[in-house]
Design an enzyme around this catalytic site. Structure first.
Site, PDB file in Angstrom:
ATOM      1  N   ASP A 183       0.820  -1.217   0.000  1.00 39.06           N
ATOM      2  CA  ASP A 183       0.000   0.000   0.000  1.00 39.06           C
ATOM      3  C   ASP A 183       0.850   1.262   0.000  1.00 39.06           C
ATOM      4  OD1 ASP A 183       0.929  -0.489   2.561  1.00 39.06           O
ATOM      5  OD2 ASP A 183      -1.041  -0.730   3.463  1.00 39.06           O
ATOM      6  N   ASP A 240      -7.499  -2.344  14.445  1.00 37.60           N
ATOM      7  CA  ASP A 240      -8.879  -2.715  14.119  1.00 37.60           C
ATOM      8  C   ASP A 240      -8.942  -3.977  13.255  1.00 37.60           C
ATOM      9  OD1 ASP A 240      -7.959  -1.776  11.719  1.00 37.60           O
ATOM     10  OD2 ASP A 240      -9.350  -0.087  11.573  1.00 37.60           O
ATOM     11  N   HIS A 260      -7.183  -4.684  10.495  1.00 34.50           N
ATOM     12  CA  HIS A 260      -7.011  -4.560   9.043  1.00 34.50           C
ATOM     13  C   HIS A 260      -5.667  -5.116   8.579  1.00 34.50           C
ATOM     14  CE1 HIS A 260      -5.256  -0.337   9.867  1.00 34.50           C
ATOM     15  NE2 HIS A 260      -4.302  -0.967   9.217  1.00 34.50           N
ATOM     16  N   GLU A 288      -9.590  -1.594   5.503  1.00 35.73           N
ATOM     17  CA  GLU A 288     -10.264  -1.219   6.739  1.00 35.73           C
ATOM     18  C   GLU A 288     -11.540  -2.038   6.919  1.00 35.73           C
ATOM     19  OE1 GLU A 288      -8.588   0.486   8.690  1.00 35.73           O
ATOM     20  OE2 GLU A 288      -8.067   2.507   8.015  1.00 35.73           O
TER      21      GLU A 288
HETATM   22  C1  GLP Z   1      -0.754   0.498   8.516  1.00 36.26           C
HETATM   23  C2  GLP Z   1      -0.289  -0.330   7.331  1.00 36.26           C
HETATM   24  C3  GLP Z   1      -0.405  -1.821   7.614  1.00 36.26           C
HETATM   25  C4  GLP Z   1       0.257  -2.130   8.949  1.00 36.26           C
HETATM   26  C5  GLP Z   1      -0.408  -1.351  10.057  1.00 36.26           C
HETATM   27  C6  GLP Z   1       0.186  -1.640  11.421  1.00 36.26           C
HETATM   28  O1  GLP Z   1      -2.122   0.574   8.587  1.00 36.26           O
HETATM   29  N1  GLP Z   1      -1.015  -0.020   6.137  1.00 36.26           N
HETATM   30  O2  GLP Z   1       0.177  -2.548   6.558  1.00 36.26           O
HETATM   31  O3  GLP Z   1       0.170  -3.514   9.195  1.00 36.26           O
HETATM   32  O4  GLP Z   1      -0.251   0.024   9.761  1.00 36.26           O
HETATM   33  O5  GLP Z   1       1.339  -0.875  11.628  1.00 36.26           O
HETATM   34  P1  GLP Z   1       2.363  -1.124  12.786  1.00 36.26           P
HETATM   35  O6  GLP Z   1       3.181  -2.305  12.369  1.00 36.26           O
HETATM   36  O7  GLP Z   1       3.200   0.134  12.854  1.00 36.26           O
HETATM   37  O8  GLP Z   1       1.592  -1.368  14.024  1.00 36.26           O
END
Ligand code: GLP
Length: 259
Positions: free
Chosen positions: A67, A136, A138, A143
């Site tokens: 993404d 959440d 995702h 989402e």
């Molecule tokens: C964002 C990214 C996800 C990632 C999530 C959690 O939403 N798009 O790919 O898994 O953050 O991030 P973190 O690893 O910093 O908790």
């Protein structure tokens, strides 16, 4: 779904790196799906170490990132393209023309998303997809409410995700509201999905992913339908799992299955 629980973040990261390295040794032209966020940093750190000290070779590997924020150029410090360059790509020998990170700056977004999907298919599909999980539930930026059959597209981020990411931006209003993301359906086509989660803030989402019902409200729960999904956790992220003992029992007995 295989659930592996490690005592610490470092051990979780090393276990994940072993899986990635093993896949690369078995298939040097591996198509590797990559994620951003704090979670995979330890994995990337370990892969860099393996490249530098053990000669782990990325020269034939193709990478696809999940993404990117809409509107951020790759030079922006909070763009995912910038994150990947600084935390992985510039430290390993992956070829620049084999790196795919969705562009946040395209004009015809729909055509671009279709092109991204075509490039994944042209590369032969994703062999191993690294994933994190949002609070959440995702995966990528899918989402709650995203179709479990969704493809690469533009999404509106939830306020919760915007808040979670606000710490990286100078002002909360600077956090983009939209992103391009691979869909759940795109991710589900990867041959092997490797999801990492650590820390207490992920415990609830992890319990829902592993033991809750399959629902578009927790898009990671689609992985319950995946033929080869591996979830690697630290103790804190595993704290709300009801069948933790059984997952550990499976792991302890894995050699009898030849794994
Ligand atoms: C964002 C990214 C996800 C990632 C999530 C959690 O939403 N798009 O790919 O898994 O953050 O991030 P973190 O690893 O910093 O908790």
């Amino acid at each position: 779904m295989d659930v592996i629980v490690k005592d610490t973040y470092e051990e979780m990261s090393r276990e994940a790196a072993q899986i990635v390295a093993q896949a690369m040794r078995a298939k040097p032209n591996l198509v590797l799906g990559l994620a951003t966020g704090g979670t995979p940093l330890g994995l990337y750190h370990e892969l860099i170490r393996m490249h530098q000290e053990e000669g782990l070779d990325f020269s034939k590997v193709t990478t696809f990132n999940l993404d990117e924020y809409l509107g951020l150029p790759p030079t922006h410090e909070q763009s995912y393209a910038y994150f990947m360059q600084h935390n992985l790509f510039r430290h390993i020998n992956v070829r620049p023309d084999k790196i795919y990170v969705p562009s946040g700056l395209v004009e015809d977004v729909q055509a671009y998303c279709a092109w991204y999907e075509e490039e994944i298919a042209r590369a032969g599909g994703i062999d191993l997809q690294v994933l994190g999980i949002g609070r959440d539930g995702h995966i990528a930026f899918n989402e709650p409410g995203s179709s479990l059959a969704s493809r690469t597209r533009v999404v509106t981020l939830t306020k919760e995700t915007i808040e979670d990411n606000a710490r990286f931006f100078a002002r909360p209003e600077d956090v983009p509201r939209f992103a391009i993301t691979m869909g759940v359906g795109t991710i589900m086509e990867a041959r092997h999905c490797l999801l990492l989660a650590n820390g207490p803030s992920k415990a609830e989402a992890v319990a829902a992913l592993v033991e809750g019902p399959i629902t578009s409200q927790i898009t990671a729960s689609a992985l319950q339908m995946h033929p080869q999904a591996t979830v690697i956790l630290d103790r804190a992220a595993a704290a709300k799992l009801k069948r933790l003992d059984y997952y550990q029992w499976i792991y302890e007995n894995r050699q009898y299955l030849g794994r």
